[in-house]
Enzyme design. Structure first.
Site, PDB file in Angstrom:
ATOM      1  N   SER A 147      43.812  32.266  38.125  1.00 46.33           N
ATOM      2  CA  SER A 147      43.285  33.638  38.449  1.00 46.33           C
ATOM      3  C   SER A 147      43.505  34.422  37.043  1.00 46.33           C
ATOM      4  O   SER A 147      42.847  35.581  36.931  1.00 46.33           O
ATOM      5  CB  SER A 147      43.943  34.247  39.483  1.00 46.33           C
ATOM      6  OG  SER A 147      43.748  33.255  40.596  1.00 46.33           O
ATOM      7  N   HIS A 159      37.199  29.615  38.424  1.00 46.87           N
ATOM      8  CA  HIS A 159      38.013  30.539  39.321  1.00 46.87           C
ATOM      9  C   HIS A 159      37.607  30.531  40.756  1.00 46.87           C
ATOM     10  O   HIS A 159      36.431  31.350  41.021  1.00 46.87           O
ATOM     11  CB  HIS A 159      38.145  31.856  38.731  1.00 46.87           C
ATOM     12  CG  HIS A 159      39.126  32.648  39.373  1.00 46.87           C
ATOM     13  ND1 HIS A 159      38.871  34.150  39.337  1.00 46.87           N
ATOM     14  CD2 HIS A 159      40.070  32.481  40.282  1.00 46.87           C
ATOM     15  CE1 HIS A 159      39.770  34.530  40.232  1.00 46.87           C
ATOM     16  NE2 HIS A 159      40.516  33.657  40.606  1.00 46.87           N
ATOM     17  N   GLU A 216      33.913  32.195  39.540  1.00 43.40           N
ATOM     18  CA  GLU A 216      33.710  32.621  38.031  1.00 43.40           C
ATOM     19  C   GLU A 216      34.090  31.495  37.378  1.00 43.40           C
ATOM     20  O   GLU A 216      34.978  30.639  37.235  1.00 43.40           O
ATOM     21  CB  GLU A 216      34.874  33.674  37.676  1.00 43.40           C
ATOM     22  CG  GLU A 216      34.649  35.207  38.253  1.00 43.40           C
ATOM     23  CD  GLU A 216      35.839  36.018  38.088  1.00 43.40           C
ATOM     24  OE1 GLU A 216      35.462  37.232  37.707  1.00 43.40           O
ATOM     25  OE2 GLU A 216      36.880  35.661  38.115  1.00 43.40           O
ATOM     26  N   ASN A 219      39.289  40.247  38.762  1.00 43.43           N
ATOM     27  CA  ASN A 219      40.650  40.814  39.078  1.00 43.43           C
ATOM     28  C   ASN A 219      40.825  41.728  38.072  1.00 43.43           C
ATOM     29  O   ASN A 219      41.988  42.795  38.194  1.00 43.43           O
ATOM     30  CB  ASN A 219      41.598  39.633  38.807  1.00 43.43           C
ATOM     31  CG  ASN A 219      41.700  38.668  40.297  1.00 43.43           C
ATOM     32  OD1 ASN A 219      41.059  39.174  41.332  1.00 43.43           O
ATOM     33  ND2 ASN A 219      42.025  37.538  40.313  1.00 43.43           N
TER      34      ASN A 219
END
Ligand code: 3HC
Length: 691
Positions: free
Chosen positions: A405, A426, A438, A476
């Protein structure tokens, strides 16, 4: 040619042929009208069949025409004419019939379908309502309860379900169009079936049920208008005569068409599709993938295995720990069983999917896999070691993906001799449910390795977005700013329940503190510890999350976090203990808490996301603003009807955002450094849509 016609022994066959989805653009509408004219002029035509070329019956109105001046004939006029034509019309539904496509079928006297066909009135998902009679004809055909549920949710019904509801007359296994032509020949010369408009009102008309259903819809819609408006139109089907119902439907349709929400949802629709066609991958060919290796049988690895096996891939699942491997397999089996129990999957499909998952106890057994996805602990040393082992084991051309991540995948790739094969995939937890993927472009990744990951994502039913390498990638990295502002706001004077309420009112399903309690406060704590070494001393640091962690308040799983949870209750209650911790933290940092307005809460959270989104564009981590919007709608619960953070910014005006950033910078000039791209776009009077 967007439509063609042919006469076969007195039956006029109309085939919609407007790739990719036979949408009812102006040319198709005019073509249908012309074909209907020919019925009036040619007495040898005794019946009609309408079908679609290719695998789709009809994808509905042409969405690309929305927002442009309408050019006749209008779809409602075409369908009224179709419904009242002198001969019987059979709709041969050869694939999906969506929106105006289903409305077209509802205007025919008979509807038969291929077993793979599916039907929906999905207009609410685009911020509008069915506008060509769907809200008046469907309740008359299948009853107001089924119709209200289908129209307000926009969900698809399979051919089988449509048959059980009475939406279609028959399912035809083979040669649907030939069957339809024969059926039409049998109807030739006979009295035609009365149209749905001849039915006075839905047979199961029930005002009390509708009142109760409306309450449910309002609460479920979370500020989205179209489902509520759609129900208002459905109500007209029992309250007024058909013709008047059509007028009401049209008025509501026009009102929705003018709304910001319609613009946001249409943007989200096209952004999602454009995101999956990253321009840098034009011309790249995906490598063939049949067998996928997954490293790590924990929650993430097992979730990825479920998604892969359910989509038809064979999977080899590896874990160094036998107990973990067994527990992972058990989790996969239980998920498939639950899917069968919830009728999401047939028992046969679940058994086949489970049979596609093979546990392996040696990494060497990954030597025949086409794609390997690593989902082990987030530690750079461990990941480097794994990829160094994999580069020797994996066959030439296999794609090696990390599900990290945050970690720098370029660094992992640089530690191997085949960086061209190493990328990121991801997934979001639970990986078998969350739609977002992702795909991370490392510096040396080959374009076909990336195209392979995008193609696998598509087969898994994910929305795949290409992102560059940085801490947190697109999602994120921006979400960190969101969380940070939420905590700053709490220290400055708001309470967690205030922040959560405002963000829910904006349209998020949950506020940031509810999300934190659901995910577990340990996740944030570990992230902060990871960042300790590199955190800029100028960055404001809020200790409240650490204090809660120290008290073992880890969220729902421990019965307390930002909120307190009574036994068996998933909605948290505000907790005076948390308020005390907040007050103490503010005092410790010499912060005089003040009343914070809802507008300030909303703007600080959203503007911090938008400003970081602009930085991400400038850094080339996201290629286009629409990629960021797609990530937030599909992975972080950003309300689709707002179009995503960057679209929302364009809607309210970038100068408003920049003014806000500069105003907030007066109290924290570190957190609120205006993005150079944002400043430039304001100077150039441009929006993120130009990016
Ligand atoms: N109008 C214009 N273009 C459309 C379209 C439509 N209704 N539906 C799909 N497309 C385009 C997509 O943008 C995409 O274009 P691209 O290749 O340039 O990116 C292409 O068709 C293929 O679409 P998908 O990638 O989504 O293809 P799938 O095969 O996965 O799905 C589908 C096909 C189920 C038809 C899906 O595209 C879909 O759900 N479309 C939207 C359907 C819809 O919402 N219809 C209602 C329209 S509003 C209406 O009918 C109003 C009426 O009541 C008056």
């Amino acid at each position: 040619m967007v439509l063609h016609t042919k006469i076969d022994d007195g039956v006029l066959l109309i085939t919609l042929d407007n790739p990719p989805v036979n949408a009812l653009g102006q040319g198709v509408r005019a073509g249908i009208m012309k074909a209907l004219d020919s019925i009036d002029q040619d007495s040898s035509i005794l019946a009609v069949v309408i079908t679609g070329a290719g695998k789709t019956f009809c994808g509905g109105a042409d969405i690309k025409e929305f927002g442009k001046p309408p050019v006749g004939p209008s779809l409602p006029d075409v369908l009224l004419r179709l419904e009242n034509t002198r001969v019987s019309v059979v709709a041969a539904i050869n694939g999906v019939a969506m929106g105006g496509g289903l409305e077209l079928a509802l205007s025919c006297a008979h509807r038969i379908a291929d077993p793979r066909a599916a039907m929906a009135l999905p207009e609410v998902k685009l911020g509008i309502i069915p506008g060509a009679g769907g809200t008046q004809r469907l309740p008359r055909l299948v009853g107001v309860k089924h119709a209200a549920e289908m129209i307000t949710s926009g969900r698809k019904a399979s051919a089988e379900e449509a048959l059980s509801m009475g939406m279609i007359d028959e399912i035809i296994e083979n040669d649907l169009v030939a069957y339809a032509i024969n059926l039409a020949k049998g109807l030739a010369g006979k009295d035609r079936h009365p149209p749905l408009s001849a039915i006075e009102k839905p047979a199961d008309w029930d005002v009390q049920w509708l009142d109760a259903f409306e309450k449910k819809i309002i609460s479920k819609a979370r500020g989205q208008l179209s489902p509520v408006k759609a129900l208002e139109a459905v109500r007209a089907s029992g309250e007024v005569a058909f013709a008047e119902g059509l007028v009401r439907e049209r008025e509501i349709f026009a009102e929705c068409m003018k709304s910001d929400q319609r613009e946001g949802l249409i943007h989200a629709f096209f952004a999602e599709r454009a995101a999956q066609k990253a321009p840098v991958l034009d011309g790249a060919s995906p490598r063939e993938v049949k067998l996928i290796g997954i490293l790590g049988a924990g929650t993430m690895g097992a979730g990825i295995a479920i998604a892969c096996a359910a989509s038809g891939y064979s999977v080899k699942l590896f874990d160094t720990n036998d107990d973990a491997l067994r527990a992972g397999l058990d989790r996969i089996g239980k998920t498939f069983d639950a899917n069968v129990a919830k009728k999401r999957m047939s028992a046969d499909a679940a058994r086949d999917a489970m049979a596609r998952v093979s546990p392996i106890s040696s990494l060497d057994e990954l030597n025949d896999t086409d794609l390997i996805i690593e989902a082990v602990i987030e530690r750079m040393d461990v990941k480097k070691e794994i990829f160094q082992a994999l580069e020797k084991i994996a066959k030439p051309g296999a794609v090696l993906a990390s599900n990290t991540s945050y970690l720098n995948i370029d660094e992992i790739a640089a530690a191997t001799s085949r960086p061209q094969d190493i990328i990121g995939m991801h997934f979001f937890s639970p990986a078998n449910i969350m739609r977002l993927l992702e795909v991370i472009q490392t510096k040396k990744a080959s374009m076909d390795a990336l195209a392979t990951a995008m193609a696998v994502g598509k087969k898994l039913g994910k929305v795949s977005v290409l992102a560059g390498v940085c801490d947190g990638f697109i999602g994120n990295r921006i979400f960190k700013k969101y969380r940070q502002q939420a905590e700053y706001l709490v220290e400055d004077g708001a309470l967690p329940q205030d922040v959560d309420r405002v963000m829910r009112a904006f349209g998020f399903a949950m506020g940031p503190f509810q999300v934190s309690d659901l995910a577990g406060l340990d996740i944030g704590w570990h992230n902060r510890r990871r960042e300790d070494a590199t955190r800029d001393p100028k960055e404001r640091y809020v200790t409240i999350g650490d204090s809660l962690y120290d008290l073992k308040r880890l969220g729902q799983k421990t019965g307390a976090g930002w909120y307190r949870y009574e036994e068996g209750v998933r909605i948290g209650a505000p907790d005076p203990v948390v308020e005390d911790i907040i007050l103490a933290a503010a005092k410790e940092n010499d912060i005089t808490r003040r009343k914070i307005t809802d507008d300030e809460i909303r703007d600080r959270i959203l503007f911090s996301m938008i400003n970081e989104g602009a930085n991400i564009l400038e850094d080339g981590i996201a290629q286009r603003a629409l990629d960021i919007d797609t990530v937030f709608i599909n992975g972080y619960g950003f309300p689709a009807y707002r179009g995503g953070p960057m679209f929302y910014a364009d809607q309210i005006g970038l100068e408003v955002v920049l003014d806000g950033v500069r105003r907030f910078a007066q109290t924290d000039d570190y957190a609120w450094r205006p993005s150079a791209l944002l400043v430039k776009l304001v100077e150039d009077k441009k929006g993120f849509s130009s990016q």
